[in-house]
Write an enzyme that holds these catalytic residues in place. Structure first.
Site, short mmCIF file in Angstrom:
data_model
loop_
_atom_site.label_atom_id
_atom_site.label_comp_id
_atom_site.label_asym_id
_atom_site.label_seq_id
_atom_site.Cartn_x
_atom_site.Cartn_y
_atom_site.Cartn_z
N SER A 1 1.16 -1.47 0.09
CA SER A 1 -0.41 0.24 -0.34
C SER A 1 0.36 1.01 0.03
CB SER A 1 -0.90 -0.03 1.37
OG SER A 1 -2.26 1.57 0.70
N ASP B 1 -10.07 -4.77 -5.03
CA ASP B 1 -9.08 -4.26 -3.94
C ASP B 1 -10.47 -3.03 -3.79
OD1 ASP B 1 -8.07 -2.00 -2.53
OD2 ASP B 1 -6.04 -2.93 -2.94
N HIS C 1 -7.35 -5.93 -0.29
CA HIS C 1 -6.20 -5.35 0.27
C HIS C 1 -4.97 -5.83 0.45
CE1 HIS C 1 -4.42 -0.93 -0.68
NE2 HIS C 1 -3.93 -0.92 0.60
#
Length: 537
Positions: free
Chosen positions: A425, A488, A517
């Site tokens: 991320s 996601d 995610h």
């Protein structure tokens, strides 16, 4: 073993999915959420790795829950590990309880879900059956169906005798007070993980003294229930003869690298890493000493087969990981131990370490998402891992993170060239910006993106203030791998594919369905990529 859920309960190493099916005795005060909070307080599972769902309806016995809720559909579609069935026995007949418990049990077995019967309490409004009768009928159902029981009603009875000042009933003398729900949840926690709730930092809105009393009452009740006559292990119980004994022996043999019949500290750590132990080498050394003490083994020698069997059958009181394994977990462990060594890549000879760069919002990196689990897997294989809490964890400013990655995680510019940077991320955007200005052994991007997506916090990080220098990244990184997911919830797929397109043709792009995610461990695909690039088994 059919009467003893402790031997059947799956550990919480991999992601665990629970479904609570019941009436208002379950949803009053959110019993299911208290169970989740106990698991989190015990560090049994990361909060993002435990799924707790419920199918509830006021005044509904199992018959109505079977016919008038989505419980059956949820069980069929969601691959739950455990389904907790709460019958309100005063509201229904023993005949219907036995019938619909069996129907739910069969439905769960078709999806490989285990069943636990949540034994709830009597009340005066319907006074035809009391605790003794409720207990007997739940035991009878458990014996017939081969399922577990969470004896909350017995915990209430024990509490009323030993601490009458604590009332588990609400004002209507039927539904649970907060203390009653808390006690029932503590019993469920003890039942599912065979671990004591005593001392856990979840008071649930109660004062600490009351919470401590209820925790102790729950554990005493569970221990008494498990040890009662008729609930001892049978000949086909784990540890006896039969297929499970073969699984345990095969797993032990796979871990016993030197074949001396004992698991030393390093050999046993491979098992701990598989079961999601997230500590570093020093933490594991201390943990190993404690495990040896629990099973009566000498740490200088190692843990024998009988001690290993005790760990996988009965669990450990460790707060660092769960050691008890279901048969499916043992099978998965055996397969992972038999996995052939990967072919080394052309850069493997010069790659010596991995650093893990988390997403923003992670104040305790080893306890977040899959980061500690991955570190444990790699460290167990002898790989040096850089993993630390990051400065400015909420905003993840580039001006603070990039120097920290180079100096603190990798150990300097020279070592960075021998290092694989795994970024998740926000950590993936940091890894990309890092590769624009520094030589790096390789970068692995998990849930990567190219813009701030209109988020002010992302904008403040500084990563998106200028164009991406894709050619520099390709030039400076020894290899690039990207993991993307079609579902996601934060990153549109086209956003993830922009990273792929910018880094083509050198990038290895791996796109998955239903991985969200990438919050959860285990993350074996990532381990396999790293093993390949490092040239380790």
């Amino acid at each position: 073993w059919r009467q003893r859920f402790a031997a059947m309960a799956k550990p919480l190493g991999p992601p665990r999915r629970l479904l609570f099916v019941g009436d208002s005795l379950t949803y009053y005060n959110d019993l299911d959420q208290h169970v989740a909070a106990f698991a989190q307080a015990a560090d049994a599972v990361d909060r993002k790795r435990l799924v707790v769902d419920r199918a509830v309806k006021g005044g509904a016995p199992l018959k109505a829950l079977w016919k008038k809720t989505d419980a059956r559909k949820m069980i069929a579609n969601n691959k739950y590990d455990v389904v907790i069935l709460q019958e309100d026995l005063p509201e229904t007949s023993v005949k219907d309880f036995q019938k619909y418990a069996a129907m739910f049990n069969d439905h769960c077995r078709a999806t490989d879900a285990k069943v636990v019967l949540l034994m709830t309490w009597p009340y005066e409004r319907l006074d035809w059956i009391w605790t003794e009768g409720i207990s007997e009928e739940h035991q009878r159902a458990a014996e017939s169906l081969g399922c577990g029981v969470a004896p909350a009603a017995l915990a209430w009875e024990r509490l009323e005798k030993s601490h009458p000042e604590i009332n588990p009933y609400s004002e209507d003398e039927e539904h649970p007070s907060l203390a009653g729900t808390y006690l029932a949840a503590a019993v469920v926690f003890a039942t599912l993980w065979d671990r004591s709730p005593v001392g856990l930092a979840h008071a649930g809105g109660l004062d600490e003294s009351t919470a401590a009393t209820l925790q102790a009452t729950a554990w005493e009740t569970w221990q008494a229930w498990r040890a009662a006559p008729g609930r001892e292990p049978k000949a086909d119980d784990p540890g006896g003869a039969g297929p499970r004994a073969d699984f345990v022996a095969a797993a032990f043999a796979g871990l016993d690298a030197d074949g001396n019949g004992l698991l030393d500290c390093s050999e046993c750590r491979r098992f701990a890493a598989f079961m999601c132990f997230a500590g570093d080498a020093d933490a594991w050394s201390k943990e190993f000493l404690e495990l040896c003490r629990e099973v009566g083994a000498a740490a200088s020698a190692g843990i024998p087969l009988d001690g290993f069997r005790r760990l996988v059958d009965c669990g450990t009181q460790s707060l660092s990981f769960c050691s008890d394994c279901a048969d499916d977990d043992l099978r998965e462990l055996i397969v992972s131990l038999q996995r052939p060594a990967p072919e080394p890549s052309t850069v493997a000879a010069r790659l010596k370490r991995v650093v893990i760069v988390p997403g923003n919002g992670c104040t305790n990196v080893r306890r977040s998402n899959w980061y500690g689990w991955l570190a444990g897997q790699l460290e167990a294989a002898g790989v040096e891992v850089g993993i630390r809490n990051m400065p400015d964890p909420m905003t993840a400013r580039e001006s603070l993170w990039l120097p920290f990655i180079v100096r603190e995680l990798a150990g300097g510019e020279k070592r960075l060239r021998e290092t694989i940077v795994v970024g998740h991320s926000s950590g993936a955007t940091a890894a990309m910006r890092l590769a624009e200005t520094h030589r790096v052994g390789g970068i692995v991007l998990v849930a990567a993106y190219t813009s701030d997506l209109g988020d002010l916090n992302e904008r403040a990080s500084g990563y998106f203030s200028r164009p991406w220098q894709w050619e520099k990244q390709k030039e400076n990184a020894g290899f690039i791998v990207q993991f993307a997911s079609t579902d996601d919830p934060f990153l549109p797929l086209e956003e993830q594919r922009k990273v792929r397109d910018g880094l083509a043709p050198v990038i290895e792009y791996l796109e998955f369905d239903k991985r969200s995610h990438f919050f959860s461990a285990p993350f074996w695909e990532l381990v396999e990529v790293l093993e390949r690039e490092l040239g380790v088994a």
